[in-house]
Design an enzyme around this catalytic site. Structure first.
Site, PDB file in Angstrom:
ATOM      1  N   HIS A   1       0.832  -1.198   0.000  1.00  0.00           N
ATOM      2  CA  HIS A   1       0.000   0.000   0.000  1.00  0.00           C
ATOM      3  C   HIS A   1       0.872   1.256   0.000  1.00  0.00           C
ATOM      4  O   HIS A   1       1.516   1.576   1.002  1.00  0.00           O
ATOM      5  CB  HIS A   1      -0.895  -0.022   1.238  1.00  0.00           C
ATOM      6  CG  HIS A   1      -1.880   1.087   1.316  1.00  0.00           C
ATOM      7  ND1 HIS A   1      -1.870   2.013   2.325  1.00  0.00           N
ATOM      8  CD2 HIS A   1      -2.907   1.422   0.495  1.00  0.00           C
ATOM      9  CE1 HIS A   1      -2.865   2.870   2.151  1.00  0.00           C
ATOM     10  NE2 HIS A   1      -3.508   2.532   1.039  1.00  0.00           N
TER      11      HIS A   1
ATOM     12  N   GLU B   1       1.607  -0.315  -5.175  1.00  0.00           N
ATOM     13  CA  GLU B   1       0.426   0.505  -5.449  1.00  0.00           C
ATOM     14  C   GLU B   1       0.771   1.989  -5.551  1.00  0.00           C
ATOM     15  O   GLU B   1       1.047   2.620  -4.533  1.00  0.00           O
ATOM     16  CB  GLU B   1      -0.621   0.303  -4.346  1.00  0.00           C
ATOM     17  CG  GLU B   1      -1.912   1.030  -4.627  1.00  0.00           C
ATOM     18  CD  GLU B   1      -2.524   1.694  -3.391  1.00  0.00           C
ATOM     19  OE1 GLU B   1      -3.737   1.938  -3.422  1.00  0.00           O
ATOM     20  OE2 GLU B   1      -1.780   1.996  -2.436  1.00  0.00           O
TER      21      GLU B   1
ATOM     22  N   ASP C   1      -0.808   5.640  -6.183  1.00  0.00           N
ATOM     23  CA  ASP C   1      -1.957   6.513  -6.415  1.00  0.00           C
ATOM     24  C   ASP C   1      -1.555   7.527  -7.477  1.00  0.00           C
ATOM     25  O   ASP C   1      -0.474   8.118  -7.386  1.00  0.00           O
ATOM     26  CB  ASP C   1      -2.338   7.257  -5.136  1.00  0.00           C
ATOM     27  CG  ASP C   1      -2.860   6.346  -4.052  1.00  0.00           C
ATOM     28  OD1 ASP C   1      -3.259   5.209  -4.367  1.00  0.00           O
ATOM     29  OD2 ASP C   1      -2.860   6.768  -2.882  1.00  0.00           O
TER      30      ASP C   1
ATOM     31  N   HIS D   1      -0.467  10.494  -2.945  1.00  0.00           N
ATOM     32  CA  HIS D   1      -1.710  10.078  -2.303  1.00  0.00           C
ATOM     33  C   HIS D   1      -2.859  11.002  -2.681  1.00  0.00           C
ATOM     34  O   HIS D   1      -3.990  10.559  -2.875  1.00  0.00           O
ATOM     35  CB  HIS D   1      -1.525  10.066  -0.784  1.00  0.00           C
ATOM     36  CG  HIS D   1      -2.770   9.772  -0.026  1.00  0.00           C
ATOM     37  ND1 HIS D   1      -3.602   8.719  -0.327  1.00  0.00           N
ATOM     38  CD2 HIS D   1      -3.339  10.395   1.040  1.00  0.00           C
ATOM     39  CE1 HIS D   1      -4.627   8.710   0.513  1.00  0.00           C
ATOM     40  NE2 HIS D   1      -4.493   9.712   1.344  1.00  0.00           N
TER      41      HIS D   1
ATOM     42  N   GLN E   1      -7.540   0.583 -10.018  1.00  0.00           N
ATOM     43  CA  GLN E   1      -8.589   0.724  -9.005  1.00  0.00           C
ATOM     44  C   GLN E   1      -9.079   2.160  -8.932  1.00  0.00           C
ATOM     45  O   GLN E   1      -8.360   3.102  -9.282  1.00  0.00           O
ATOM     46  CB  GLN E   1      -8.046   0.290  -7.645  1.00  0.00           C
ATOM     47  CG  GLN E   1      -6.820   1.093  -7.232  1.00  0.00           C
ATOM     48  CD  GLN E   1      -6.249   0.720  -5.897  1.00  0.00           C
ATOM     49  OE1 GLN E   1      -6.968   0.341  -4.981  1.00  0.00           O
ATOM     50  NE2 GLN E   1      -4.929   0.839  -5.753  1.00  0.00           N
TER      51      GLN E   1
END
Length: 376
Positions: A52, A79, A81, A94, A225
């Protein structure tokens, strides 16, 4: 933990005996499309470990060093963002507001860029990636977002750049060669409706970067996602890589707010809406509280049917976010009174793995890898 797990496990078994998923004309109408999308579905033999924001429990999030460490700790996916720069380059942050994750406030040349904007209906003040070119962002350095929680991470403040999506992919490729296994990427499109509204849509640039790197198929180690649905539905027509619908325990997708759709995230885990999600996505990324709720004191309640119901329509279930510090754990697994001390994260994994999860998002990927290795 053993007694807690046995009680919750029994509750889960009892819940799993509830009979058939209710059907609706809406679900039936989409059944052919859903069946076609999931015709080649085969579940991983073991849950994926998704780092994450990288190994964000040990390094400032969304930095190459955080991703690199996550891979060394055994993560299967990293991951990033994704937000956009003014010149349309996708970078890993983020949020598009970067005062909490970079040293932008220390750069007097950018003082005039500070602004207040409305992001997803909320007024936010700070500095925003879309007001900077990539070259300008590269003059900034990352810093730890949670310095009180993770003070050791602050040792890296001011030393690490903001990476582009391409740099994250390059790292995944080079590390895959080094470690002899495929490292996947799991990008999240942040605030897609907002970026669309300012002429910096995220979907097409993301697909272009993936295509340039030969990442175009469901067989590739990629999940995209989003907490919104409209951009995932758009992406389902632009690419064949796997898609995951993110689901929170409160609120609703912002594109629903814009479109006047009254459904909430809690509505979306109903069987008929999971069937709808399965027409455009391959999985869901569900907050842990949707799978095992907590009461007002933070104590765990009985598991829900969400994993079972999602699996019945061919959706993988990846849960977020597993963090080792007490303050992020249910009270059942906290050790001592210090909110920043490590709790019994192993028992939390044990509980959630028992539900049949297909993957976990973890700030401390080594803890997830170790817990997975202990699975029988």
């Amino acid at each position: 933990m053993r007694r807690t797990l046995s009680i919750l496990g029994l509750a889960g078994v009892m819940l799993a005996t509830v009979v058939a998923i209710p059907t609706s004309s809406f679900a039936a109408r989409d059944s052919d499309e859903s069946d076609a999308r999931h015709a080649d579905k085969s579940r991983d033999a073991k849950p994926l470990v998704i780092a994450h924001r990288g190994a964000s429990g040990y390094r400032p999030e969304h930095t190459l060093e955080s991703y690199r460490l996550a891979i060394r700790l055994g993560a299967d996916f990293i991951e990033p963002d994704l937000v956009s720069t003014r010149d349309g380059v996708l970078v890993a942050r983020h949020e598009n507001e970067i005062s909490g994750t970079t040293n932008v406030a220390d750069h007097p040349e950018f003082a005039g860029r500070k602004a207040t904007k409305t992001i997803d209906g909320i007024a936010v003040t700070g500095w925003f990636t879309e007001d900077f070119t990539l070259a300008e962002l590269k003059t900034l350095r990352a810093k730890e977002r949670l310095p009180q929680v993770r003070p050791t991470n602050t040792a890296f403040d001011g030393t690490l750049e903001i990476p582009t999506l391409q740099e994250v992919i390059d790292l995944a490729k080079s590390e895959s060669r080094r470690v002899g296994r495929t490292i996947g990427i799991y990008p999240e499109t942040k605030h897609p409706t907002y970026f669309q509204s300012i002429g910096l849509a995220l979907e097409e640039p993301l697909v272009r970067v993936l295509k340039r790197n030969g990442l175009t198929s469901r067989k590739d180690a990629v999940f995209i996602q989003s907490f919104e649905t409209a951009n995932l539905r758009k992406l389902s027509k632009l690419t064949d890589v796997r898609l995951a619908q993110l689901l929170d325990a409160t609120g609703r997708p912002y594109d629903f707010t814009v479109a006047g759709d009254p459904r909430t995230y809690l509505d979306l885990v109903k069987p008929e809406n999971l069937k709808w999600i399965s027409t455009y996505a391959d999985g869901i990324g569900a907050t842990k509280n949707l799978l095992v709720p907590r009461d007002a004191s933070g104590k765990l309640l009985a598991p829900t049917n969400v994993v079972r119901d999602a699996h019945r329509v061919g959706l993988d279930v990846h849960a977020w976010t597993f963090r080792a510090e007490n303050q992020f754990l249910p009270t059942d697994f906290r050790l001592g009174a210090d909110p920043n001390a490590r709790g019994d994260i192993t028992s939390e994994y044990e509980l959630f793995f028992s539900l049949g999860l297909d993957g976990v998002f973890s700030d401390h990927p080594d803890t997830a890898v170790a817990a997975r290795a202990a699975l029988r």
